[in-house]
Design a protein around this motif. Structure first.
Motif, PDB file in Angstrom:
ATOM      1  N   VAL A  31       0.835  -1.154  -0.056  1.00 18.15           N
ATOM      2  CA  VAL A  31      -0.062  -0.057  -0.119  1.00 18.15           C
ATOM      3  C   VAL A  31       0.928   1.198  -0.059  1.00 18.15           C
ATOM      4  CG1 VAL A  31      -1.290   1.293   1.621  1.00 18.15           C
ATOM      5  CG2 VAL A  31      -1.902  -0.969   1.224  1.00 18.15           C
ATOM      6  N   THR A  36       5.928   9.378   1.524  1.00 18.58           N
ATOM      7  CA  THR A  36       6.969  10.081   1.939  1.00 18.58           C
ATOM      8  C   THR A  36       7.929   9.317   2.405  1.00 18.58           C
ATOM      9  OG1 THR A  36       5.970  10.589   3.676  1.00 18.58           O
ATOM     10  CG2 THR A  36       5.638  12.235   1.942  1.00 18.58           C
ATOM     11  N   LEU A  38       7.850   5.551   1.743  1.00 18.47           N
ATOM     12  CA  LEU A  38       7.901   4.469   1.067  1.00 18.47           C
ATOM     13  C   LEU A  38       8.726   4.646  -0.153  1.00 18.47           C
ATOM     14  CD1 LEU A  38       7.130   1.247   0.595  1.00 18.47           C
ATOM     15  CD2 LEU A  38       5.194   2.040  -0.522  1.00 18.47           C
ATOM     16  N   THR A 113       0.639  11.118   5.318  1.00 13.23           N
ATOM     17  CA  THR A 113      -0.564  10.730   6.103  1.00 13.23           C
ATOM     18  C   THR A 113      -0.483  10.117   7.567  1.00 13.23           C
ATOM     19  OG1 THR A 113      -0.655   8.343   5.442  1.00 13.23           O
ATOM     20  CG2 THR A 113      -1.781  10.174   3.891  1.00 13.23           C
ATOM     21  N   ASN A 117       2.287   7.158   8.760  1.00  9.76           N
ATOM     22  CA  ASN A 117       2.913   7.439   9.877  1.00  9.76           C
ATOM     23  C   ASN A 117       2.943   6.341  11.176  1.00  9.76           C
ATOM     24  OD1 ASN A 117       3.423   9.132  12.851  1.00  9.76           O
ATOM     25  ND2 ASN A 117       4.910   9.795  11.283  1.00  9.76           N
ATOM     26  N   ASP A 164       6.387   9.674  15.279  1.00 10.80           N
ATOM     27  CA  ASP A 164       6.012  10.443  16.290  1.00 10.80           C
ATOM     28  C   ASP A 164       4.755  10.159  16.905  1.00 10.80           C
ATOM     29  OD1 ASP A 164       8.230  12.578  16.826  1.00 10.80           O
ATOM     30  OD2 ASP A 164       8.054  12.827  14.605  1.00 10.80           O
TER      31      ASP A 164
HETATM   32  C1  LIG Z   1      13.074  14.225   5.293  1.00 11.43           C
HETATM   33  C2  LIG Z   1      12.025  13.429   6.290  1.00 11.43           C
HETATM   34  C3  LIG Z   1      11.533  13.883   7.410  1.00 11.43           C
HETATM   35  C4  LIG Z   1      10.738  12.855   8.106  1.00 11.43           C
HETATM   36  N1  LIG Z   1      10.426  13.181   9.301  1.00 11.43           N
HETATM   37  C5  LIG Z   1       9.667  12.494   9.965  1.00 11.43           C
HETATM   38  C6  LIG Z   1       9.572  12.710  11.507  1.00 11.43           C
HETATM   39  O1  LIG Z   1      10.122  13.777  12.183  1.00 11.43           O
HETATM   40  N2  LIG Z   1       8.872  12.070  12.245  1.00 11.43           N
HETATM   41  C7  LIG Z   1       8.138  10.774  11.687  1.00 11.43           C
HETATM   42  O2  LIG Z   1       7.118  10.515  12.275  1.00 11.43           O
HETATM   43  N3  LIG Z   1       8.159  10.800  10.131  1.00 11.43           N
HETATM   44  C8  LIG Z   1       8.927  11.454   9.377  1.00 11.43           C
HETATM   45  N4  LIG Z   1       9.149  11.388   8.184  1.00 11.43           N
HETATM   46  C9  LIG Z   1       8.494  10.098   7.634  1.00 11.43           C
HETATM   47  C10 LIG Z   1       7.272  10.466   6.922  1.00 11.43           C
HETATM   48  O3  LIG Z   1       7.195  11.557   6.106  1.00 11.43           O
HETATM   49  C11 LIG Z   1       5.931  10.378   7.740  1.00 11.43           C
HETATM   50  O4  LIG Z   1       6.156   9.273   8.635  1.00 11.43           O
HETATM   51  C12 LIG Z   1       4.643  10.154   7.012  1.00 11.43           C
HETATM   52  O5  LIG Z   1       3.589  10.311   7.791  1.00 11.43           O
HETATM   53  C13 LIG Z   1       4.430   8.891   6.194  1.00 11.43           C
HETATM   54  O6  LIG Z   1       3.139   9.008   5.618  1.00 11.43           O
HETATM   55  P1  LIG Z   1       2.867   8.477   4.102  1.00 11.43           P
HETATM   56  O7  LIG Z   1       1.509   8.659   3.646  1.00 11.43           O
HETATM   57  O8  LIG Z   1       4.006   9.407   3.196  1.00 11.43           O
HETATM   58  O9  LIG Z   1       3.415   6.912   4.338  1.00 11.43           O
HETATM   59  P2  LIG Z   1       3.914   6.125   3.246  1.00 11.43           P
HETATM   60  O10 LIG Z   1       5.237   6.296   2.624  1.00 11.43           O
HETATM   61  O11 LIG Z   1       2.895   6.159   1.786  1.00 11.43           O
HETATM   62  O12 LIG Z   1       3.730   4.812   3.600  1.00 11.43           O
HETATM   63  C14 LIG Z   1       4.613   4.380   4.671  1.00 11.43           C
HETATM   64  C15 LIG Z   1       4.303   3.000   5.318  1.00 11.43           C
HETATM   65  O13 LIG Z   1       2.980   2.805   5.716  1.00 11.43           O
HETATM   66  C16 LIG Z   1       2.161   1.837   4.801  1.00 11.43           C
HETATM   67  N5  LIG Z   1       1.001   2.422   4.720  1.00 11.43           N
HETATM   68  C17 LIG Z   1       0.494   3.601   4.509  1.00 11.43           C
HETATM   69  N6  LIG Z   1      -0.723   3.886   4.686  1.00 11.43           N
HETATM   70  C18 LIG Z   1      -1.292   2.523   4.963  1.00 11.43           C
HETATM   71  C19 LIG Z   1      -2.529   2.045   5.145  1.00 11.43           C
HETATM   72  N7  LIG Z   1      -3.634   2.949   5.284  1.00 11.43           N
HETATM   73  N8  LIG Z   1      -2.718   0.892   5.520  1.00 11.43           N
HETATM   74  C20 LIG Z   1      -1.490  -0.040   5.572  1.00 11.43           C
HETATM   75  N9  LIG Z   1      -0.557   0.280   5.408  1.00 11.43           N
HETATM   76  C21 LIG Z   1      -0.024   1.671   5.118  1.00 11.43           C
HETATM   77  C22 LIG Z   1       3.030   1.864   3.478  1.00 11.43           C
HETATM   78  O14 LIG Z   1       2.800   0.505   2.956  1.00 11.43           O
HETATM   79  C23 LIG Z   1       4.395   1.823   4.067  1.00 11.43           C
HETATM   80  O15 LIG Z   1       5.121   0.769   4.480  1.00 11.43           O
HETATM   81  C24 LIG Z   1       9.930  12.211   7.530  1.00 11.43           C
HETATM   82  C25 LIG Z   1      10.244  11.700   6.058  1.00 11.43           C
HETATM   83  C26 LIG Z   1      11.087  12.403   5.426  1.00 11.43           C
HETATM   84  C27 LIG Z   1      11.333  12.016   3.836  1.00 11.43           C
END
Ligand SMILES: Cc1cc2nc3c(=O)[nH]c(=O)nc-3n(C[C@H](O)[C@H](O)[C@H](O)COP(=O)(O)OP(=O)(O)OC[C@H]3O[C@@H](n4cnc5c(N)ncnc54)[C@H](O)[C@@H]3O)c2cc1C
Length: 327
Positions: A31, A36, A38, A113, A117, A164
């Motif tokens: 998924v 951000t 993955l 999202t 996270n 977080d």
């Molecule tokens: C420069 C940088 C700094 C960051 N700083 C932080 C920080 O300070 N703190 C922090 O916590 N994070 C940080 N992040 C990580 C990230 O941006 C966040 O955690 C963000 O909330 C991830 O959400 P996403 O929707 O982009 O996840 P995705 O990249 O789309 O998915 C992440 C994981 O979750 C799974 N997933 C997503 N949604 C679902 C769902 N509904 N059901 C099942 N599985 C799912 C995906 O398969 C994948 O394994 C950072 C990232 C970067 C690039």
């Protein structure tokens, strides 16, 4: 330049359709929500799914419903920015607001999202590197190799839970809803995590996180403190989440969770017990900090010295609880 590997992208409009694709394609499918976490991982070849199932078009997975009196339902595909701007979360779940506000940068929060996270991959200095760097050390246990370079004698991977929101949701007693082709189930957020840097979730790969429920906020006060090198943006190397429910001046219930010091969020149960049944005073706060901080057992696989991170745990517990006292 690091490029994404090739993959097929599906954009289903319903959870049932998404679950069917995950079921059909098996472990080759993943998924993606905001991408951000993955997409950078895929560029480093940590994960190379053949199929990605995007959640952005599934309306049912977005938004916030309910109220602080009855509790909130939060859609996992809701962006962090949307949640940061939600008045109810800001007013009634301040610990969650603080955690969300501290994640990465405004631009990444526009994409990232809460579901992503919650399911965030664990992190380690020997893992969060490009493919060539990792190959040069013959890879590590978490991906493509056998040895944990932080603790070569270790049988399990020590990569760190770095979300977080995870410790905060555990402290609130939030519940998460999971759906797959085989059925649905609801578990407590704390049951989602495992102390294993590789298999860090109890969620199966074919399960989609479809909702997060937060209990009523009434009489709960909360706070989140985060240690990181740069205040502008950085992953946590320590997170302290505290939730306290008062009856009059007395603490009726207390929850204290530590993030980013182990492979999963850590509950400080002894400290919670020590806080309950008496007013929140400097003495009780000091006692809770003394009881909780030994649970932080950081290893040398993220930023900052291990001893200092441990000592800061004690300080941040104090700060989180003192903040709750003034709320
Ligand atoms: C420069 C940088 C700094 C960051 N700083 C932080 C920080 O300070 N703190 C922090 O916590 N994070 C940080 N992040 C990580 C990230 O941006 C966040 O955690 C963000 O909330 C991830 O959400 P996403 O929707 O982009 O996840 P995705 O990249 O789309 O998915 C992440 C994981 O979750 C799974 N997933 C997503 N949604 C679902 C769902 N509904 N059901 C099942 N599985 C799912 C995906 O398969 C994948 O394994 C950072 C990232 C970067 C690039």
């Amino acid at each position: 330049m690091m490029r994404l590997p090739k993959f097929r992208y599906h954009a289903p409009r319903t959870v049932a359709e998404a679950a069917a694709i995950l079921h059909g394609d098996g472990p080759q499918a993943m998924v993606v929500a905001g991408g951000t976490d993955l997409y950078p991982n895929m560029k480093r070849r940590h994960q190379v799914p053949k199929t990605l199932v995007g959640l952005r078009k599934i309306e049912r997975l977005r938004g916030v419903k309910g109220g602080s009196a009855r509790g909130l339902w939060v859609g996992p595909a809701t962006t962090l920015t949307e949640l940061e701007e939600d008045g109810q979360i800001r007013r009634h779940y301040p610990g969650l607001f603080q955690a969300i506000h501290s994640i990465s940068t405004p631009i990444l929060r526009n994409m990232g999202t809460i579901g992503g996270n919650i399911c965030l991959d664990t992190r380690c200095n020997y893992y969060d590197q490009n493919y060539e760097w990792r190959r040069a050390i013959n890879f590590c246990m978490k991906c493509d190799g056998d040895t944990c370079w932080v603790a070569p004698g270790s049988d399990i991977c020590l990569a760190v839970s770095s979300s977080d929101t995870a410790p905060v949701l555990c402290a609130y007693g939030a519940r998460v809803h999971l759906v797959s082709k085989k059925g649905e189930r609801t578990i407590e957020a704390k049951e989602l995590y495992k102390r294993d840097g590789i298999h860090y979730l109890t969620k199966r790969p074919d399960e989609i996180l479809t909702g997060i429920t937060l209990p009523p906020a009434a009489r709960w006060r909360s706070s989140y403190r985060k240690l990181r090198r740069r205040e502008a943006f950085d992953f946590p190397v320590l997170g302290v989440a505290a939730c306290v429910r008062f009856e009059g001046d007395v603490v009726a219930d207390a929850r204290l969770w530590l993030g980013a010091v182990s492979m999963a969020p850590v509950q400080a149960t002894q400290a919670e017990t020590a806080l309950a049944g008496r007013p929140l005073t400097e003495e009780s706060i000091e006692e809770a900090a003394r009881l909780a901080y030994p649970l932080a057992k950081p290893v040398d696989n993220t930023d900052f010295g291990v001893r200092w991170r441990k000592e800061m745990t004690r300080q941040f517990i104090r700060e989180a609880l003192l903040e709750i006292r003034t709320r």
